[in-house]
Motif scaffolding. Structure first.
Motif, PDB file in Angstrom:
ATOM      1  N   VAL A   3      11.155  78.134  89.568  1.00  0.00           N
ATOM      2  CA  VAL A   3       9.970  78.828  89.113  1.00  0.00           C
ATOM      3  C   VAL A   3       8.796  77.867  89.179  1.00  0.00           C
ATOM      4  N   ARG A   4       7.688  78.318  89.754  1.00  0.00           N
ATOM      5  CA  ARG A   4       6.487  77.478  89.825  1.00  0.00           C
ATOM      6  C   ARG A   4       5.701  77.667  88.544  1.00  0.00           C
ATOM      7  N   LEU A   5       5.800  76.675  87.667  1.00  0.00           N
ATOM      8  CA  LEU A   5       5.144  76.772  86.376  1.00  0.00           C
ATOM      9  C   LEU A   5       3.636  76.775  86.496  1.00  0.00           C
ATOM     10  N   ASP A   6       3.088  76.050  87.487  1.00  0.00           N
ATOM     11  CA  ASP A   6       1.638  75.966  87.618  1.00  0.00           C
ATOM     12  C   ASP A   6       1.005  77.314  87.913  1.00  0.00           C
ATOM     13  N   GLU A   7       1.778  78.248  88.457  1.00  0.00           N
ATOM     14  CA  GLU A   7       1.254  79.581  88.740  1.00  0.00           C
ATOM     15  C   GLU A   7       1.367  80.497  87.533  1.00  0.00           C
ATOM     16  N   GLN A   8       2.121  80.082  86.526  1.00  0.00           N
ATOM     17  CA  GLN A   8       2.388  80.951  85.392  1.00  0.00           C
ATOM     18  C   GLN A   8       1.685  80.524  84.112  1.00  0.00           C
ATOM     19  N   LEU A   9       1.045  79.375  84.114  1.00  0.00           N
ATOM     20  CA  LEU A   9       0.425  78.850  82.915  1.00  0.00           C
ATOM     21  C   LEU A   9      -1.089  78.799  83.049  1.00  0.00           C
ATOM     22  N   PRO A  10      -1.795  78.852  81.906  1.00  0.00           N
ATOM     23  CA  PRO A  10      -3.233  78.625  81.976  1.00  0.00           C
ATOM     24  C   PRO A  10      -3.504  77.229  82.516  1.00  0.00           C
ATOM     25  N   ALA A  11      -4.650  77.027  83.098  1.00  0.00           N
ATOM     26  CA  ALA A  11      -4.948  75.744  83.739  1.00  0.00           C
ATOM     27  C   ALA A  11      -4.991  74.587  82.753  1.00  0.00           C
ATOM     28  N   THR A  12      -5.532  74.795  81.580  1.00  0.00           N
ATOM     29  CA  THR A  12      -5.657  73.717  80.605  1.00  0.00           C
ATOM     30  C   THR A  12      -5.504  74.290  79.204  1.00  0.00           C
ATOM     31  N   GLY A  13      -5.470  73.402  78.244  1.00  0.00           N
ATOM     32  CA  GLY A  13      -5.432  73.851  76.863  1.00  0.00           C
ATOM     33  C   GLY A  13      -4.877  72.783  75.949  1.00  0.00           C
ATOM     34  N   HIS A  14      -5.110  72.990  74.665  1.00  0.00           N
ATOM     35  CA  HIS A  14      -4.691  72.053  73.632  1.00  0.00           C
ATOM     36  C   HIS A  14      -3.539  72.672  72.849  1.00  0.00           C
ATOM     37  N   VAL A  15      -2.469  71.900  72.670  1.00  0.00           N
ATOM     38  CA  VAL A  15      -1.283  72.372  71.962  1.00  0.00           C
ATOM     39  C   VAL A  15      -1.070  71.496  70.730  1.00  0.00           C
ATOM     40  N   ILE A  16      -0.753  72.124  69.609  1.00  0.00           N
ATOM     41  CA  ILE A  16      -0.410  71.401  68.387  1.00  0.00           C
ATOM     42  C   ILE A  16       1.098  71.429  68.219  1.00  0.00           C
ATOM     43  N   VAL A  17       1.674  70.243  68.024  1.00  0.00           N
ATOM     44  CA  VAL A  17       3.114  70.106  67.844  1.00  0.00           C
ATOM     45  C   VAL A  17       3.373  69.449  66.489  1.00  0.00           C
ATOM     46  N   ILE A  18       4.268  70.046  65.711  1.00  0.00           N
ATOM     47  CA  ILE A  18       4.661  69.460  64.430  1.00  0.00           C
ATOM     48  C   ILE A  18       6.173  69.278  64.478  1.00  0.00           C
TER      49      ILE A  18
END
Length: 134
Positions: A3-18
């Motif tokens: 699966v090509r993840l780059d075609e399925q995800l938004p180009a950028t963004g901020h993720v919070i991980v706890i």
């Protein structure tokens, strides 16, 4: 099947991980960076909540472990975040069984241990739910 993840995800963004486990936090940072996202990682929910308030909810995803130190569990953090910013997608993780009623609505539960591929596919699934139809 690849699966090509780059075609399925938004180009950028901020993720919070706890996540209280430092090794798992590091794996999240590396995986998210490889997928093209910036991330802020925390070992407790109080610090993450302070960050989320400071950035005014400007993130594309929250990933939270259920069992966190400091009194606020992952599911509780997600509920608090969604009260203010209901459209932020979320993933709740745990190595233990989490009762279904504790998992916030529209949150995907990812049981530990999981593979990096499972993590990536879960991130894709959560973010695709948020994408507008073209």
């Amino acid at each position: 099947m690849s699966v090509r993840l780059d075609e399925q995800l938004p180009a950028t963004g901020h993720v919070i991980v706890i996540e209280d486990d430092s090794v798992v936090r590091m794996l999240f940072e590396e995986t998210l960076a490889e997928l093209g996202f910036s991330s802020a990682t925390f070992d407790n929910a109080a610090s993450a909540l302070t960050h989320l308030l400071r950035i005014k909810g400007e993130c594309i995803l929250i990933i939270a472990d259920q069992g966190l130190p400091g009194g606020i569990q992952g599911s509780e953090f997600i509920r608090l975040a969604k009260e203010q910013w209901p459209l932020i997608p979320s993933i709740l993780t745990s190595g233990y069984v989490v009762e279904e009623q504790l998992i916030p609505p529209s949150t995907i539960f990812l049981h530990k241990p999981y593979t990096l591929n499972q993590l990536e596919m879960t991130i894709v699934a959560v973010l695709q739910q948020q994408r507008p139809l073209v």
